[in-house]
Scaffold this motif. Sequence first.
Motif, PDB file in Angstrom:
ATOM      1  N   LYS A 133       2.486   0.200  11.883  1.00  0.00           N
ATOM      2  CA  LYS A 133       3.897  -0.240  11.904  1.00  0.00           C
ATOM      3  C   LYS A 133       3.982  -1.671  12.463  1.00  0.00           C
ATOM      4  N   GLU A 134       3.265  -1.874  13.560  1.00  0.00           N
ATOM      5  CA  GLU A 134       3.294  -3.177  14.229  1.00  0.00           C
ATOM      6  C   GLU A 134       2.744  -4.278  13.296  1.00  0.00           C
ATOM      7  N   ILE A 135       1.638  -3.965  12.622  1.00  0.00           N
ATOM      8  CA  ILE A 135       1.011  -4.951  11.727  1.00  0.00           C
ATOM      9  C   ILE A 135       1.940  -5.245  10.536  1.00  0.00           C
ATOM     10  N   VAL A 136       2.508  -4.173   9.960  1.00  0.00           N
ATOM     11  CA  VAL A 136       3.388  -4.353   8.790  1.00  0.00           C
ATOM     12  C   VAL A 136       4.560  -5.264   9.173  1.00  0.00           C
ATOM     13  N   GLU A 137       5.148  -4.986  10.343  1.00  0.00           N
ATOM     14  CA  GLU A 137       6.324  -5.764  10.740  1.00  0.00           C
ATOM     15  C   GLU A 137       5.954  -7.200  11.113  1.00  0.00           C
ATOM     16  N   SER A 138       4.853  -7.358  11.868  1.00  0.00           N
ATOM     17  CA  SER A 138       4.536  -8.716  12.323  1.00  0.00           C
ATOM     18  C   SER A 138       3.963  -9.578  11.189  1.00  0.00           C
ATOM     19  N   GLN A 139       3.301  -8.940  10.213  1.00  0.00           N
ATOM     20  CA  GLN A 139       2.688  -9.743   9.139  1.00  0.00           C
ATOM     21  C   GLN A 139       3.500  -9.711   7.844  1.00  0.00           C
ATOM     22  N   ASN A 140       4.686  -9.066   7.906  1.00  0.00           N
ATOM     23  CA  ASN A 140       5.548  -9.003   6.710  1.00  0.00           C
ATOM     24  C   ASN A 140       4.829  -8.338   5.524  1.00  0.00           C
ATOM     25  N   GLN A 141       4.196  -7.194   5.811  1.00  0.00           N
ATOM     26  CA  GLN A 141       3.473  -6.463   4.769  1.00  0.00           C
ATOM     27  C   GLN A 141       4.349  -5.341   4.215  1.00  0.00           C
ATOM     28  N   THR A 142       3.792  -4.557   3.287  1.00  0.00           N
ATOM     29  CA  THR A 142       4.540  -3.464   2.654  1.00  0.00           C
ATOM     30  C   THR A 142       3.698  -2.200   2.687  1.00  0.00           C
ATOM     31  N   PHE A 143       4.297  -1.121   3.203  1.00  0.00           N
ATOM     32  CA  PHE A 143       3.508   0.108   3.384  1.00  0.00           C
ATOM     33  C   PHE A 143       4.414   1.316   3.252  1.00  0.00           C
ATOM     34  N   LEU A 144       3.965   2.308   2.479  1.00  0.00           N
ATOM     35  CA  LEU A 144       4.685   3.584   2.409  1.00  0.00           C
ATOM     36  C   LEU A 144       3.663   4.701   2.555  1.00  0.00           C
ATOM     37  N   TYR A 145       3.837   5.491   3.604  1.00  0.00           N
ATOM     38  CA  TYR A 145       2.981   6.666   3.794  1.00  0.00           C
ATOM     39  C   TYR A 145       3.843   7.913   3.679  1.00  0.00           C
ATOM     40  N   SER A 146       3.286   8.941   3.040  1.00  0.00           N
ATOM     41  CA  SER A 146       3.929  10.249   3.128  1.00  0.00           C
ATOM     42  C   SER A 146       2.843  11.314   3.237  1.00  0.00           C
ATOM     43  N   VAL A 157       0.840  -1.206   0.000  1.00  0.00           N
ATOM     44  CA  VAL A 157       0.000   0.000   0.000  1.00  0.00           C
ATOM     45  C   VAL A 157       0.873   1.253   0.000  1.00  0.00           C
ATOM     46  N   VAL A 158       0.532   2.181  -0.923  1.00  0.00           N
ATOM     47  CA  VAL A 158       1.066   3.550  -0.860  1.00  0.00           C
ATOM     48  C   VAL A 158      -0.109   4.406  -0.422  1.00  0.00           C
ATOM     49  N   SER A 159       0.092   5.206   0.620  1.00  0.00           N
ATOM     50  CA  SER A 159      -1.026   6.067   1.031  1.00  0.00           C
ATOM     51  C   SER A 159      -0.587   7.492   1.297  1.00  0.00           C
ATOM     52  N   GLY A 160      -1.445   8.416   0.870  1.00  0.00           N
ATOM     53  CA  GLY A 160      -1.184   9.829   1.126  1.00  0.00           C
ATOM     54  C   GLY A 160      -2.268  10.455   1.975  1.00  0.00           C
ATOM     55  N   THR A 161      -3.238   9.636   2.394  1.00  0.00           N
ATOM     56  CA  THR A 161      -4.315  10.195   3.225  1.00  0.00           C
ATOM     57  C   THR A 161      -3.712  10.763   4.507  1.00  0.00           C
ATOM     58  N   THR A 162      -4.142  11.963   4.849  1.00  0.00           N
ATOM     59  CA  THR A 162      -3.600  12.600   6.057  1.00  0.00           C
ATOM     60  C   THR A 162      -4.629  12.511   7.187  1.00  0.00           C
ATOM     61  N   GLY A 163      -4.193  12.827   8.391  1.00  0.00           N
ATOM     62  CA  GLY A 163      -5.110  12.942   9.525  1.00  0.00           C
ATOM     63  C   GLY A 163      -5.409  11.637  10.248  1.00  0.00           C
ATOM     64  N   TRP A 164      -4.650  10.561  10.006  1.00  0.00           N
ATOM     65  CA  TRP A 164      -4.916   9.273  10.674  1.00  0.00           C
ATOM     66  C   TRP A 164      -3.703   8.819  11.508  1.00  0.00           C
ATOM     67  N   LEU A 165      -2.713   9.702  11.658  1.00  0.00           N
ATOM     68  CA  LEU A 165      -1.397   9.268  12.169  1.00  0.00           C
ATOM     69  C   LEU A 165      -1.385   8.815  13.625  1.00  0.00           C
ATOM     70  N   ASN A 166      -2.472   9.079  14.361  1.00  0.00           N
ATOM     71  CA  ASN A 166      -2.563   8.550  15.730  1.00  0.00           C
ATOM     72  C   ASN A 166      -2.538   7.022  15.718  1.00  0.00           C
ATOM     73  N   LYS A 167      -2.756   6.421  14.525  1.00  0.00           N
ATOM     74  CA  LYS A 167      -2.741   4.949  14.432  1.00  0.00           C
ATOM     75  C   LYS A 167      -1.488   4.432  13.715  1.00  0.00           C
ATOM     76  N   TYR A 168      -0.515   5.318  13.498  1.00  0.00           N
ATOM     77  CA  TYR A 168       0.678   4.911  12.736  1.00  0.00           C
ATOM     78  C   TYR A 168       1.415   3.754  13.418  1.00  0.00           C
ATOM     79  N   SER A 169       1.519   3.814  14.777  1.00  0.00           N
ATOM     80  CA  SER A 169       2.289   2.764  15.457  1.00  0.00           C
ATOM     81  C   SER A 169       1.580   1.413  15.303  1.00  0.00           C
ATOM     82  N   GLU A 170       0.255   1.441  15.255  1.00  0.00           N
ATOM     83  CA  GLU A 170      -0.499   0.196  15.048  1.00  0.00           C
ATOM     84  C   GLU A 170      -0.193  -0.397  13.663  1.00  0.00           C
TER      85      GLU A 170
END
Length: 238
Positions: free
Chosen positions: A87-100, A72-85
């Motif tokens: 991060k945890e999912i991406v790392e534990s499930q071996n997913q791919t994510f790029l937000y800017s 997933v590439v995402s540019g949606t703003t205003g959701w960053l209070n859930k960024y650590s969640e």
Amino acid sequence: MKISLIGYGKMGKEIEKIAISRNHTIVNKFDIENINELTVENLKKSDIAIEFTTPETAFENYIKCFEANIPVVSGTTGWLNKYSEIKEIVESQNQTFLYSSNFSIGVNIFFKINSFLSKIMNNFPDYQVEIEETHHTEKKDAPSGTAITLAEEIIKNINKKTSWINELTDENDKISINSLRKVNIPGIHTIKYESPVDIIEITHSSKNRTGLATGAVLAGEYIFGKKGLFTMDDFIKL
Ligand SMILES: NC(=O)c1ccc[n+]([C@@H]2O[C@H](COP(=O)([O-])OP(=O)(O)OC[C@H]3O[C@@H](n4cnc5c(N)ncnc54)[C@H](O)[C@@H]3O)[C@@H](O)[C@H]2O)c1
């Protein structure tokens, strides 16, 4: 690449044009009218998803893409209070994510200038720093995600600043972010350092959405075939 667009608004439509011009195929365009088609099965038809929706819906959309095992590439703003969640999912499930918060190459250069300037300004406490951002009137969140990224970097580098506030303030430990909304403005960000004797000001102004959309497609090309959590820094290497 086969791309799913999640959110077919101003950015989704611009990304479609750029993606096609770069020989990618848009296999899905999800928006609220066909939200029932946003399923794991349909997502699996694509190599990646590019998500530009709303602060309230982005997180749920990421989870669905991870269930389909697509980057997933995402540019949606205003959701960053859930960024650590995420991060945890991406790392534990071996997913791919790029937000800017901003996919424009110019803004990412501006981020670096902001970082450099704020390190210098830490030594000159007579200057008061303030951020102003101007966007189109349909923008749902304030301050902009880009203004928050700028403020967070200043807080990291200027010792006396500990937080930002979305109003004008005289409080010494806060950075004021002034959000203006005007018709048809893709995005202007100004950082102003003012002392009793002078002003140092840097501004980035987007002329249109093309730079933002191009950056999102290039980011998608970058993460395709990779695993993990990425930022524009990994990709642009300024
Ligand atoms: N990171 C960047 O470079 C950048 C640049 C521009 C905009 N943005 C952000 O991207 C987001 C979208 O911006 P925009 O200008 O395209 O807004 P927009 O309002 O034009 O488009 C958003 C679209 O998402 C749709 N949508 C809402 N809920 C949905 C859901 N659950 N699933 C699928 N689609 C859904 C809406 O109907 C709308 O068409 C905003 O958060 C904005 O701040 C980021």
